[in-house]
Write an enzyme that holds these catalytic residues in place. Structure first.
Site, mmCIF file in Angstrom:
data_model
loop_
_atom_site.group_PDB
_atom_site.id
_atom_site.type_symbol
_atom_site.label_atom_id
_atom_site.label_comp_id
_atom_site.label_asym_id
_atom_site.label_seq_id
_atom_site.Cartn_x
_atom_site.Cartn_y
_atom_site.Cartn_z
ATOM 1 N N ARG A 104 0.847 -1.195 0.000
ATOM 2 C CA ARG A 104 0.000 0.000 0.000
ATOM 3 C C ARG A 104 0.878 1.238 0.000
ATOM 4 N NH1 ARG A 104 -4.723 0.100 4.348
ATOM 5 N NH2 ARG A 104 -2.962 0.619 5.688
ATOM 6 N N THR A 108 -1.477 7.474 -0.199
ATOM 7 C CA THR A 108 -2.785 7.318 -0.865
ATOM 8 C C THR A 108 -3.545 6.083 -0.380
ATOM 9 O OG1 THR A 108 -1.876 5.956 -2.636
ATOM 10 C CG2 THR A 108 -1.831 8.343 -2.972
ATOM 11 N N ASP A 200 0.309 -3.795 12.186
ATOM 12 C CA ASP A 200 0.779 -4.123 10.835
ATOM 13 C C ASP A 200 1.151 -5.608 10.787
ATOM 14 O OD1 ASP A 200 2.643 -4.570 8.605
ATOM 15 O OD2 ASP A 200 2.407 -2.410 8.306
ATOM 16 N N ASP A 203 4.711 -6.576 9.425
ATOM 17 C CA ASP A 203 5.774 -6.250 10.390
ATOM 18 C C ASP A 203 5.758 -7.215 11.580
ATOM 19 O OD1 ASP A 203 6.869 -4.174 8.967
ATOM 20 O OD2 ASP A 203 5.650 -2.635 9.945
HETATM 21 C C1 PRP Z 1 -1.168 -4.873 4.284
HETATM 22 C C2 PRP Z 1 -1.974 -6.163 4.366
HETATM 23 C C3 PRP Z 1 -2.785 -6.120 3.119
HETATM 24 C C4 PRP Z 1 -3.062 -4.656 2.962
HETATM 25 C C5 PRP Z 1 -4.455 -4.413 3.434
HETATM 26 O O1 PRP Z 1 -0.103 -5.034 3.430
HETATM 27 O O2 PRP Z 1 -1.190 -7.302 4.475
HETATM 28 O O3 PRP Z 1 -2.129 -6.636 1.983
HETATM 29 O O4 PRP Z 1 -2.119 -3.955 3.778
HETATM 30 O O5 PRP Z 1 -4.812 -3.092 3.202
HETATM 31 P P1 PRP Z 1 -5.934 -2.661 2.168
HETATM 32 O O6 PRP Z 1 -7.095 -3.572 2.391
HETATM 33 O O7 PRP Z 1 -6.199 -1.247 2.582
HETATM 34 O O8 PRP Z 1 -5.375 -2.762 0.781
HETATM 35 P P2 PRP Z 1 1.043 -3.911 3.267
HETATM 36 O O9 PRP Z 1 0.734 -3.020 2.126
HETATM 37 O O10 PRP Z 1 1.306 -3.249 4.577
HETATM 38 O O11 PRP Z 1 2.297 -4.762 2.805
HETATM 39 P P3 PRP Z 1 3.108 -5.899 3.583
HETATM 40 O O12 PRP Z 1 2.201 -7.084 3.755
HETATM 41 O O13 PRP Z 1 4.236 -6.175 2.668
HETATM 42 O O14 PRP Z 1 3.552 -5.345 4.914
HETATM 43 N N1 URA Z 2 -2.452 -3.573 6.919
HETATM 44 C C1 URA Z 2 -2.138 -4.088 8.124
HETATM 45 O O1 URA Z 2 -1.161 -4.863 8.242
HETATM 46 N N2 URA Z 2 -2.892 -3.749 9.167
HETATM 47 C C2 URA Z 2 -3.938 -2.943 9.057
HETATM 48 O O2 URA Z 2 -4.610 -2.671 10.076
HETATM 49 C C3 URA Z 2 -4.243 -2.403 7.805
HETATM 50 C C4 URA Z 2 -3.493 -2.751 6.746
#
Ligand code: PRP
Ligand code: URA
Length: 209
Positions: A104, A108, A200, A203
């Site tokens: 993400r 945005t 997160d 993380d």
């Molecule tokens: C997080 C999560 C989803 C997304 C959800 O990923 O694992 O993929 O955000 O958010 P959304 O429904 O608003 O799209 P992130 O972009 O943080 O990447 P990561 O898993 O690599 O940490």
């Molecule tokens: N991605 C995450 O990992 N946690 C949230 O709460 C939203 C998006």
């Protein structure tokens, strides 16, 4: 209209509560996510078709049931979706695994694609798309669109914690895709994080913060 399946078995709720706590470290978080994924996989595969096979038990012949074909694919959305793969593979060891990389944009909150590698016959398979967090729904919706562009017609979305906003988006964009989630939380905050959520997920799985 897609169906929303809330898989809130007491054991899943118990494990999720431990995961949510900020005191829980990466090792336990990962292990619990795997355990919950296996338990959720049990429900998601509840209606997979069976066929009959003749076998011999030590006591004699019988007609028994087994899963028809071997047509399942697990597709995690990187990174956090990876945390749900091993649990599902414990349940279905012969499943193929594809990967969709999305992150993400921090300002945005829109998803950005950076990777896609899928089994060559993905269009013939039931696809379980995994991502623990369904927040705005942008990532899941785009990943489903990518799978559909490859010809997939049988897709299920497996999440751990979902926000009402994300559920609405996926149901609007993809009314043919059922959503399986262990919890529906209250709302998104101004950074599009789920509240109360668990923070997160990527993380916490990988210990990157
Ligand atoms: C997080 C999560 C989803 C997304 C959800 O990923 O694992 O993929 O955000 O958010 P959304 O429904 O608003 O799209 P992130 O972009 O943080 O990447 P990561 O898993 O690599 O940490
Ligand atoms: N991605 C995450 O990992 N946690 C949230 O709460 C939203 C998006």
């Amino acid at each position: 209209m897609s169906k929303l399946h809330l898989i809130d078995h007491p054991m899943i709720q118990h494990k999720l509560t431990i995961m949510r706590s900020k005191e829980t470290g990466s090792k336990d978080f990962r292990e619990l996510l795997n355990e919950i994924s296996l338990l959720m996989g049990y429900e998601i595969t509840r209606d997979v078709p069976l066929d009959e096979v003749e076998i011999e038990t030590p006591m004699g012949a019988m007609v028994a049931h087994r899963v028809k074909g071997r047509k399942l694919a697990i597709v995690p959305i990187l990174r956090a979706g990876l945390g749900m793969v091993d649990g599902l593979l414990t349940l279905v060891p012969v499943a193929k695994v594809g990967h969709i990389g999305l992150y993400r944009n921090e300002e945005t909150h829109e998803p950005v694609v950076y990777y896609c590698k899928l089994p060559f016959d993905i269009q013939d398979r039931l696809v379980i798309l995994t991502d623990p967090m369904l927040a705005t729904g942008g990532s899941a919706s785009d990943a489903i669109s990518m799978l559909k562009e490859k010809g997939c017609t049988n897709i299920r979305l497996m999440c751990l914690v979902s926000a009402p906003e994300g559920i609405k988006k996926v149901q609007t964009d993809h009314p043919d895709v059922d959503i399986y989630t262990a919890a529906i939380d209250d709302h998104l905050n101004q950074d599009a994080y789920i509240v109360p959520g668990l923070g997160d997920a990527g993380d916490r799985i990988f210990g990157t913060k």
